[in-house]
Design a protein around this motif. Structure first.
Motif, PDB file in Angstrom:
ATOM      1  N   LEU A  20       0.828  -1.204   0.000  1.00 51.27           N
ATOM      2  CA  LEU A  20       0.000   0.000   0.000  1.00 51.27           C
ATOM      3  C   LEU A  20       0.870   1.265   0.000  1.00 51.27           C
ATOM      4  O   LEU A  20       0.566   2.231  -0.704  1.00 51.27           O
ATOM      5  N   ALA A  21       1.941   1.257   0.766  1.00 54.03           N
ATOM      6  CA  ALA A  21       2.846   2.414   0.816  1.00 54.03           C
ATOM      7  C   ALA A  21       3.449   2.683  -0.565  1.00 54.03           C
ATOM      8  O   ALA A  21       3.577   3.833  -0.987  1.00 54.03           O
ATOM      9  N   ALA A  22       3.789   1.620  -1.276  1.00 52.28           N
ATOM     10  CA  ALA A  22       4.350   1.772  -2.619  1.00 52.28           C
ATOM     11  C   ALA A  22       3.322   2.359  -3.587  1.00 52.28           C
ATOM     12  O   ALA A  22       3.691   2.980  -4.587  1.00 52.28           O
ATOM     13  N   ALA A  23       2.039   2.176  -3.262  1.00 54.80           N
ATOM     14  CA  ALA A  23       0.955   2.711  -4.098  1.00 54.80           C
ATOM     15  C   ALA A  23       0.511   4.104  -3.651  1.00 54.80           C
ATOM     16  O   ALA A  23      -0.489   4.621  -4.139  1.00 54.80           O
ATOM     17  N   GLY A  24       1.237   4.712  -2.706  1.00 57.23           N
ATOM     18  CA  GLY A  24       0.953   6.084  -2.319  1.00 57.23           C
ATOM     19  C   GLY A  24       0.151   6.273  -1.055  1.00 57.23           C
ATOM     20  O   GLY A  24      -0.277   7.383  -0.741  1.00 57.23           O
ATOM     21  N   VAL A  25      -0.070   5.195  -0.290  1.00 56.84           N
ATOM     22  CA  VAL A  25      -0.769   5.297   0.990  1.00 56.84           C
ATOM     23  C   VAL A  25       0.266   5.619   2.064  1.00 56.84           C
ATOM     24  O   VAL A  25       1.350   5.046   2.082  1.00 56.84           O
ATOM     25  N   GLN A  26      -0.078   6.545   2.967  1.00 56.88           N
ATOM     26  CA  GLN A  26       0.828   6.923   4.047  1.00 56.88           C
ATOM     27  C   GLN A  26       0.340   6.333   5.362  1.00 56.88           C
ATOM     28  O   GLN A  26      -0.862   6.217   5.586  1.00 56.88           O
ATOM     29  N   PHE A  27       1.276   5.977   6.223  1.00 58.41           N
ATOM     30  CA  PHE A  27       0.959   5.403   7.525  1.00 58.41           C
ATOM     31  C   PHE A  27       1.596   6.236   8.623  1.00 58.41           C
ATOM     32  O   PHE A  27       2.769   6.586   8.543  1.00 58.41           O
ATOM     33  N   ILE A  28       0.827   6.531   9.651  1.00 59.88           N
ATOM     34  CA  ILE A  28       1.376   7.228  10.814  1.00 59.88           C
ATOM     35  C   ILE A  28       2.192   6.254  11.658  1.00 59.88           C
ATOM     36  O   ILE A  28       3.253   6.587  12.157  1.00 59.88           O
ATOM     37  N   ASP A  29       1.691   5.020  11.795  1.00 59.37           N
ATOM     38  CA  ASP A  29       2.410   3.979  12.548  1.00 59.37           C
ATOM     39  C   ASP A  29       2.193   2.635  11.862  1.00 59.37           C
ATOM     40  O   ASP A  29       1.201   1.953  12.097  1.00 59.37           O
ATOM     41  N   GLY A  44      -2.722   8.636  -1.593  1.00 55.50           N
ATOM     42  CA  GLY A  44      -2.888   9.873  -0.851  1.00 55.50           C
ATOM     43  C   GLY A  44      -3.655   9.721   0.444  1.00 55.50           C
ATOM     44  O   GLY A  44      -3.799  10.678   1.200  1.00 55.50           O
ATOM     45  N   THR A  45      -4.145   8.533   0.710  1.00 59.04           N
ATOM     46  CA  THR A  45      -4.851   8.282   1.966  1.00 59.04           C
ATOM     47  C   THR A  45      -3.838   8.126   3.088  1.00 59.04           C
ATOM     48  O   THR A  45      -2.755   7.574   2.888  1.00 59.04           O
ATOM     49  N   ILE A  46      -4.197   8.611   4.262  1.00 62.31           N
ATOM     50  CA  ILE A  46      -3.356   8.465   5.451  1.00 62.31           C
ATOM     51  C   ILE A  46      -4.065   7.519   6.408  1.00 62.31           C
ATOM     52  O   ILE A  46      -5.230   7.714   6.737  1.00 62.31           O
ATOM     53  N   ILE A  47      -3.353   6.489   6.832  1.00 60.69           N
ATOM     54  CA  ILE A  47      -3.862   5.511   7.790  1.00 60.69           C
ATOM     55  C   ILE A  47      -3.249   5.832   9.152  1.00 60.69           C
ATOM     56  O   ILE A  47      -2.030   5.816   9.311  1.00 60.69           O
ATOM     57  N   GLY A  55     -11.769  -7.485   5.058  1.00 59.60           N
ATOM     58  CA  GLY A  55     -12.709  -7.906   4.023  1.00 59.60           C
ATOM     59  C   GLY A  55     -12.610  -7.110   2.741  1.00 59.60           C
ATOM     60  O   GLY A  55     -11.533  -6.809   2.262  1.00 59.60           O
ATOM     61  N   SER A  56     -13.766  -6.761   2.199  1.00 54.93           N
ATOM     62  CA  SER A  56     -13.813  -6.075   0.911  1.00 54.93           C
ATOM     63  C   SER A  56     -13.933  -4.559   1.072  1.00 54.93           C
ATOM     64  O   SER A  56     -14.517  -3.879   0.231  1.00 54.93           O
ATOM     65  N   THR A  57     -13.349  -4.026   2.131  1.00 61.37           N
ATOM     66  CA  THR A  57     -13.377  -2.596   2.395  1.00 61.37           C
ATOM     67  C   THR A  57     -12.670  -1.840   1.260  1.00 61.37           C
ATOM     68  O   THR A  57     -11.621  -2.263   0.786  1.00 61.37           O
ATOM     69  N   VAL A  58     -13.267  -0.732   0.852  1.00 61.23           N
ATOM     70  CA  VAL A  58     -12.670   0.125  -0.182  1.00 61.23           C
ATOM     71  C   VAL A  58     -12.608   1.546   0.368  1.00 61.23           C
ATOM     72  O   VAL A  58     -13.607   2.125   0.754  1.00 61.23           O
ATOM     73  N   ILE A  59     -11.400   2.110   0.394  1.00 65.92           N
ATOM     74  CA  ILE A  59     -11.157   3.482   0.842  1.00 65.92           C
ATOM     75  C   ILE A  59     -10.696   4.276  -0.367  1.00 65.92           C
ATOM     76  O   ILE A  59      -9.796   3.850  -1.085  1.00 65.92           O
ATOM     77  N   GLY A  60     -11.290   5.422  -0.598  1.00 63.49           N
ATOM     78  CA  GLY A  60     -10.937   6.253  -1.757  1.00 63.49           C
ATOM     79  C   GLY A  60      -9.588   6.940  -1.604  1.00 63.49           C
ATOM     80  O   GLY A  60      -8.870   6.750  -0.622  1.00 63.49           O
ATOM     81  N   CYS A  61      -9.291   7.799  -2.557  1.00 61.16           N
ATOM     82  CA  CYS A  61      -8.044   8.567  -2.564  1.00 61.16           C
ATOM     83  C   CYS A  61      -8.166   9.764  -1.632  1.00 61.16           C
ATOM     84  O   CYS A  61      -9.241  10.352  -1.499  1.00 61.16           O
ATOM     85  N   GLY A  62      -7.059  10.125  -0.998  1.00 64.71           N
ATOM     86  CA  GLY A  62      -6.988  11.344  -0.212  1.00 64.71           C
ATOM     87  C   GLY A  62      -7.808  11.343   1.071  1.00 64.71           C
ATOM     88  O   GLY A  62      -8.195  12.393   1.545  1.00 64.71           O
ATOM     89  N   CYS A  63      -8.074  10.182   1.623  1.00 59.88           N
ATOM     90  CA  CYS A  63      -8.857  10.091   2.855  1.00 59.88           C
ATOM     91  C   CYS A  63      -7.937  10.025   4.083  1.00 59.88           C
ATOM     92  O   CYS A  63      -6.746   9.785   3.960  1.00 59.88           O
ATOM     93  N   PHE A  64      -8.524  10.232   5.251  1.00 64.76           N
ATOM     94  CA  PHE A  64      -7.816  10.015   6.504  1.00 64.76           C
ATOM     95  C   PHE A  64      -8.619   8.986   7.297  1.00 64.76           C
ATOM     96  O   PHE A  64      -9.798   9.200   7.567  1.00 64.76           O
ATOM     97  N   ILE A  65      -7.977   7.874   7.644  1.00 65.98           N
ATOM     98  CA  ILE A  65      -8.607   6.814   8.425  1.00 65.98           C
ATOM     99  C   ILE A  65      -7.844   6.713   9.733  1.00 65.98           C
ATOM    100  O   ILE A  65      -6.653   6.434   9.750  1.00 65.98           O
ATOM    101  N   GLY A  66      -8.532   6.979  10.831  1.00 67.03           N
ATOM    102  CA  GLY A  66      -7.799   6.937  12.089  1.00 67.03           C
ATOM    103  C   GLY A  66      -8.633   7.013  13.295  1.00 67.03           C
ATOM    104  O   GLY A  66      -9.751   6.954  13.457  1.00 67.03           O
TER     105      GLY A  66
END
Length: 66
Positions: A20-29, A44-47, A55-66
């Protein structure tokens, strides 16, 4: 035996994070993110810390999940 199982699970979990990081997702931890390999996360999403996605969860671009 127990230690090997823990190490195997950790390696699988971190492989998903790395992909996911290689695909542009950022992780705080990265060490506290638990994400199934079936989950889709947009670039562009930050986790945030202590996040579990399953499961089959789908998160869009540029979101913040936390």
């Amino acid at each position: 035996m127990f230690r090997e199982e823990i190490e195997k699970k950790q390696a699988q979990r971190l492989a998903v994070v790395e992909k996911l990081a290689a695909a542009g997702v950022q992780f705080i931890d990265e060490m506290t993110a638990y994400i199934d390999d079936t989950v889709t996360v947009g670039a562009g999403t930050i986790i945030g810390p202590c996040v579990t996605l399953k499961g089959s969860t789908v998160i869009g671009c540029g979101c913040f999940i936390g």
